[in-house]
Enzyme design. Sequence first.
Site, PDB file in Angstrom:
ATOM      1  N   ASN A 297     -17.041  47.019 -52.937  1.00  0.00           N
ATOM      2  CA  ASN A 297     -16.884  46.718 -54.285  1.00  0.00           C
ATOM      3  C   ASN A 297     -16.521  48.487 -54.419  1.00  0.00           C
ATOM      4  O   ASN A 297     -17.315  49.340 -54.260  1.00  0.00           O
ATOM      5  CB  ASN A 297     -18.209  46.794 -55.209  1.00  0.00           C
ATOM      6  CG  ASN A 297     -18.011  46.843 -56.575  1.00  0.00           C
ATOM      7  OD1 ASN A 297     -17.103  47.454 -57.038  1.00  0.00           O
ATOM      8  ND2 ASN A 297     -18.543  45.854 -57.180  1.00  0.00           N
ATOM      9  N   ALA A 298     -15.442  48.836 -55.187  1.00  0.00           N
ATOM     10  CA  ALA A 298     -14.920  50.097 -55.033  1.00  0.00           C
ATOM     11  C   ALA A 298     -15.599  50.936 -55.849  1.00  0.00           C
ATOM     12  O   ALA A 298     -15.879  52.026 -56.002  1.00  0.00           O
ATOM     13  CB  ALA A 298     -13.229  50.017 -55.522  1.00  0.00           C
TER      14      ALA A 298
ATOM     15  N   ASP B  39     -11.122  47.771 -50.509  1.00  0.00           N
ATOM     16  CA  ASP B  39     -10.645  46.656 -51.396  1.00  0.00           C
ATOM     17  C   ASP B  39     -12.063  45.682 -51.037  1.00  0.00           C
ATOM     18  O   ASP B  39     -12.802  45.782 -49.995  1.00  0.00           O
ATOM     19  CB  ASP B  39      -9.675  45.924 -50.616  1.00  0.00           C
ATOM     20  CG  ASP B  39      -9.068  45.140 -51.981  1.00  0.00           C
ATOM     21  OD1 ASP B  39      -7.929  45.420 -52.494  1.00  0.00           O
ATOM     22  OD2 ASP B  39      -9.349  43.808 -52.055  1.00  0.00           O
ATOM     23  N   SER B  40     -12.308  44.776 -51.935  1.00  0.00           N
ATOM     24  CA  SER B  40     -13.353  43.764 -52.120  1.00  0.00           C
ATOM     25  C   SER B  40     -12.994  42.546 -51.123  1.00  0.00           C
ATOM     26  O   SER B  40     -13.648  41.707 -50.994  1.00  0.00           O
ATOM     27  CB  SER B  40     -13.937  43.330 -53.289  1.00  0.00           C
ATOM     28  OG  SER B  40     -12.552  42.878 -54.157  1.00  0.00           O
TER      29      SER B  40
ATOM     30  N   PHE C 120      -8.950  49.874 -54.198  1.00  0.00           N
ATOM     31  CA  PHE C 120      -8.141  48.678 -54.759  1.00  0.00           C
ATOM     32  C   PHE C 120      -6.870  48.774 -53.932  1.00  0.00           C
ATOM     33  O   PHE C 120      -5.657  48.451 -54.344  1.00  0.00           O
ATOM     34  CB  PHE C 120      -8.020  48.363 -56.179  1.00  0.00           C
ATOM     35  CG  PHE C 120      -9.094  48.761 -57.110  1.00  0.00           C
ATOM     36  CD1 PHE C 120     -10.016  47.826 -57.334  1.00  0.00           C
ATOM     37  CD2 PHE C 120      -9.446  49.928 -57.508  1.00  0.00           C
ATOM     38  CE1 PHE C 120     -11.282  47.914 -58.043  1.00  0.00           C
ATOM     39  CE2 PHE C 120     -10.861  50.143 -58.272  1.00  0.00           C
ATOM     40  CZ  PHE C 120     -11.697  49.161 -58.550  1.00  0.00           C
TER      41      PHE C 120
ATOM     42  N   CYS D  38      -3.034  47.506 -64.981  1.00  0.00           N
ATOM     43  CA  CYS D  38      -1.895  46.391 -64.875  1.00  0.00           C
ATOM     44  C   CYS D  38      -2.225  45.523 -66.225  1.00  0.00           C
ATOM     45  O   CYS D  38      -1.840  44.387 -66.182  1.00  0.00           O
ATOM     46  CB  CYS D  38      -1.636  45.605 -63.646  1.00  0.00           C
ATOM     47  SG  CYS D  38      -3.228  45.124 -63.072  1.00  0.00           S
TER      48      CYS D  38
ATOM     49  N   ASP E  51      -6.055  51.734 -58.269  1.00  0.00           N
ATOM     50  CA  ASP E  51      -5.112  50.620 -58.768  1.00  0.00           C
ATOM     51  C   ASP E  51      -5.750  49.377 -58.948  1.00  0.00           C
ATOM     52  O   ASP E  51      -5.527  48.272 -58.176  1.00  0.00           O
ATOM     53  CB  ASP E  51      -4.118  50.309 -57.646  1.00  0.00           C
ATOM     54  CG  ASP E  51      -2.835  49.348 -58.285  1.00  0.00           C
ATOM     55  OD1 ASP E  51      -2.994  49.118 -59.386  1.00  0.00           O
ATOM     56  OD2 ASP E  51      -2.348  48.956 -57.402  1.00  0.00           O
TER      57      ASP E  51
END
Length: 396
Positions: A279-280, A253-254, A232, A340, A300
């Site tokens: 897609n991670a 990252d996507s 991410f 987050c 993240d």
Amino acid sequence: MLKKSPAPDSPSVTISRAGTLRLRDGHVWVYRSDIISAEGIGPGALVSVKDERGKFLGTALYSSSSQIAIRMIAREPVDNLTALLRERTRTTVAYRKQLVSDTDAYRVIFSEADFLPGLIVDRYNDLLSFQVLTQAMDAEPVRQAVISELTEQLKPAAIAERVDPRIRELEQLPARKSGLVQGEKSSAIFTMNGVRFHYDALEGQKTGAFLDQRENYAAAAKYMRGDALDAFCYQGGFALHLAPHCSSVIGVDSSRPALETADQNAALNNREIEWIEANAFDLLRDYADNKRQFDSIVLDPPAFAKSKRTLDTAMRGYKELNLRALKMLRPGGTLVTCSCSYHVTSEAFMEVVAQAARDAGKTLRILENRAQAKDHPILLAVPETAYLKCLILSVS
Ligand code: SAH
């Protein structure tokens, strides 16, 4: 004998006992369900808040549509709102001068946490970007007063407004597009911890970068070595900070536009980083199946839990990701794992990472238990202002 403050002129809102107690505890919001009467009060109005017995509790900004009906602005009566907001703006700018170093990009105003509820302002070198979250902050002359004070204090080359259409809809504000409100310049290069980044005021997610991770980038770089994976990665915040210390760095990252900027950022800093659009979750699974190993991994992800309702799914997501990452870490490796989502408490996050470690047969030691950078202040009495968790763990 002198009497206490005179009865304020602004229209009054009466709130319930529960709402009153919440304010007494130091919170600054009153929910709509705690409003007893707000008759004839317009969107974004400055109001006096009173308890059921008519006792004055403070001054607030009112929203006619949000579930957060009231955001407190002062304990006292306020007769000149724009003068107060200008003064608060000057104070937050001065506060940043004390707190922030090694960067020309930081959050200048963080809503409630800077006593300017409903307003977010970020600085990226000589550009400012702002976002309005409430009716009161969108109204004139308030909006213009803050813009003009920011201009005086920081002398930006340009100011851009970043619009979140979902927030404007919730606040029943007319639709508006992101764009420059002052000046012509919309791109810049900013530097944090000696690492350089491209910034485009009109593109990207959030207000452009994830400034809240600034101090965590520097902290992570102290421990991370060997083969590193930044999952991410967005525009490469962690990856670029790790590159000087690691033998190889992969960023995943996507979002293709995010990776394009990440690649430009790598070139700007003369770093070799491999960017993968994927897609991670899937990529981590493939890597695990192929027995790939890393010495350092950063996780993240975006906020999985946008509301309490989605908390269970979010926790499963965190568990899964951390489990996959832990399985791929060599003994003595380092995991930086973040959340987050405000709805995920620090304790709950630690617990889910501990569960992942149990399942992976690994032992974790906490190197650092971190939060958002200091330019995103946390109000002790307002838990909603503390949202970012960042654990740096030694894995064995
Ligand atoms: N670490 C970044 C911020 C990450 S924000 C920094 O410090 O700048 C979350 C990122 O996750 C966004 O860039 C978003 O594009 C990406 N993303 C969301 N879902 C994803 C998925 N399933 N796989 C990979 N990336 C994803």
